[in-house]
Write a protein that holds these residues in place. Structure first.
Motif, PDB file in Angstrom:
ATOM      1  N   TYR A  73       0.812  -1.212   0.000  1.00 27.81           N
ATOM      2  CA  TYR A  73       0.000   0.000   0.000  1.00 27.81           C
ATOM      3  C   TYR A  73       0.852   1.272   0.000  1.00 27.81           C
ATOM      4  O   TYR A  73       1.906   1.329   0.631  1.00 27.81           O
ATOM      5  CB  TYR A  73      -0.939   0.021   1.215  1.00 27.81           C
ATOM      6  N   LYS A  74       0.359   2.281  -0.699  1.00 30.32           N
ATOM      7  CA  LYS A  74       1.012   3.586  -0.705  1.00 30.32           C
ATOM      8  C   LYS A  74       0.828   4.241   0.666  1.00 30.32           C
ATOM      9  O   LYS A  74      -0.242   4.117   1.268  1.00 30.32           O
ATOM     10  CB  LYS A  74       0.398   4.484  -1.778  1.00 30.32           C
ATOM     11  N   THR A  75       1.840   4.940   1.126  1.00 27.16           N
ATOM     12  CA  THR A  75       1.749   5.610   2.423  1.00 27.16           C
ATOM     13  C   THR A  75       1.351   7.078   2.243  1.00 27.16           C
ATOM     14  O   THR A  75       1.748   7.949   3.009  1.00 27.16           O
ATOM     15  CB  THR A  75       3.073   5.493   3.190  1.00 27.16           C
ATOM     16  N   HIS A  76       0.564   7.329   1.218  1.00 21.66           N
ATOM     17  CA  HIS A  76      -0.020   8.656   0.975  1.00 21.66           C
ATOM     18  C   HIS A  76      -1.255   8.472   0.099  1.00 21.66           C
ATOM     19  O   HIS A  76      -1.410   7.445  -0.556  1.00 21.66           O
ATOM     20  CB  HIS A  76       0.978   9.585   0.274  1.00 21.66           C
ATOM     21  N   ILE A  77      -2.109   9.471   0.077  1.00 23.41           N
ATOM     22  CA  ILE A  77      -3.197   9.522  -0.890  1.00 23.41           C
ATOM     23  C   ILE A  77      -2.864  10.623  -1.881  1.00 23.41           C
ATOM     24  O   ILE A  77      -2.417  11.710  -1.500  1.00 23.41           O
ATOM     25  CB  ILE A  77      -4.562   9.783  -0.220  1.00 23.41           C
ATOM     26  N   GLY A  78      -3.043  10.343  -3.157  1.00 20.79           N
ATOM     27  CA  GLY A  78      -2.765  11.319  -4.193  1.00 20.79           C
ATOM     28  C   GLY A  78      -3.962  11.475  -5.112  1.00 20.79           C
ATOM     29  O   GLY A  78      -4.729  10.528  -5.321  1.00 20.79           O
ATOM     30  N   SER A  90       0.025  12.800   3.389  1.00 16.39           N
ATOM     31  CA  SER A  90       0.702  11.681   4.033  1.00 16.39           C
ATOM     32  C   SER A  90       0.957  12.045   5.480  1.00 16.39           C
ATOM     33  O   SER A  90       0.565  13.129   5.943  1.00 16.39           O
ATOM     34  CB  SER A  90       2.026  11.377   3.324  1.00 16.39           C
ATOM     35  N   ALA A  91       1.637  11.175   6.199  1.00 14.96           N
ATOM     36  CA  ALA A  91       1.994  11.483   7.577  1.00 14.96           C
ATOM     37  C   ALA A  91       2.939  12.679   7.650  1.00 14.96           C
ATOM     38  O   ALA A  91       3.062  13.317   8.701  1.00 14.96           O
ATOM     39  CB  ALA A  91       2.639  10.263   8.233  1.00 14.96           C
ATOM     40  N   ASP A  92       3.610  12.992   6.541  1.00 13.14           N
ATOM     41  CA  ASP A  92       4.527  14.134   6.501  1.00 13.14           C
ATOM     42  C   ASP A  92       3.813  15.457   6.255  1.00 13.14           C
ATOM     43  O   ASP A  92       4.443  16.511   6.290  1.00 13.14           O
ATOM     44  CB  ASP A  92       5.580  13.925   5.414  1.00 13.14           C
TER      45      ASP A  92
END
Length: 213
Positions: A73-78, A90-92
């Motif tokens: 899984y990607k660790t962001h939504i785009g 993302s968490a960043d």
């Protein structure tokens, strides 16, 4: 519904996904993703559509066929806007982009010709300066270390000629405003600020005419 940012739960979800990027975790917490991550993004795209065109949320699964990293899984939504623009959470924190990330061979040929030509090349330099005064950075992608074939090493715009992609990019670290209407204001501010770069690329590069890979 009106977009009012992402709740803190969205960032918490991605922090936990980074620690446990497994199907087991995803299946157990998919409802959190849908409610706290995807739903706000879809509301945002609906609000942006009248001015910036339709948007599409990218799927959360990674393509691992040719990657050594098999995390599923990607660790962001785009999300991508049809008229230009990219939004990522993302968490960043939050990030936005606009431009042409990877130029196809026919696009690259037109891009280099326009950069090399005195009038259109100087126009691009002014556009970049204008965009960067507003806050976004304009960065090259997949840049060559030397001059591209057929162009002199001492060309006044050699740095731009080396790029194989060109985008405006801006990032914001996690903060309370991400969960408020201020997130919409920052995203639309970026899209307006970066529009001159996208317009130059649309005018002088345009879409690729080559078959999709």
């Amino acid at each position: 519904m009106t977009f009012t940012g992402w709740p803190a739960e969205a960032l918490d979800f991605y922090e936990q996904l980074e620690a446990d990027n497994s199907r087991t975790f995803w299946q157990a917490h998919k409802d959190r993703y849908e409610a706290s991550v995807r739903a706000p993004m879809e509301r945002l795209l609906a609000e942006l559509e009248p001015e910036f065109g339709p948007g599409k949320v990218f799927r959360p699964n990674r393509d691992v066929r040719f990657s050594a990293d098999k995390s599923p899984y990607k660790t962001h939504i785009g999300a991508h806007l049809e008229s230009g623009g990219y939004i990522q959470l993302s968490a960043d924190g939050l990030a936005c982009g606009n431009g042409l990330y990877q130029l196809a061979p026919d696009q690259l040929e037109r891009y280099r010709a326009a950069v090399a030509e005195d009038v259109t090349g100087a126009e691009l330099e002014r556009v970049i300066a204008r965009v960067e005064r507003e806050g976004p950075r304009v960065v090259g992608r997949d840049s060559l270390k030397s001059a591209p074939r057929g162009y002199p090493k001492d060309h006044p715009r050699i740095a731009l000629l080396r790029h194989k992609g060109l985008v405006a990019w801006q990032e914001w670290e996690p903060a309370k405003w991400l969960g408020t209407r201020a997130a919409y204001t920052r995203i639309t501010g970026f899209l307006h600020a970066s529009r001159p770069l996208r317009d130059w690329l649309d005018d002088h590069v345009g879409p690729s005419g080559l078959p999709a890979r």
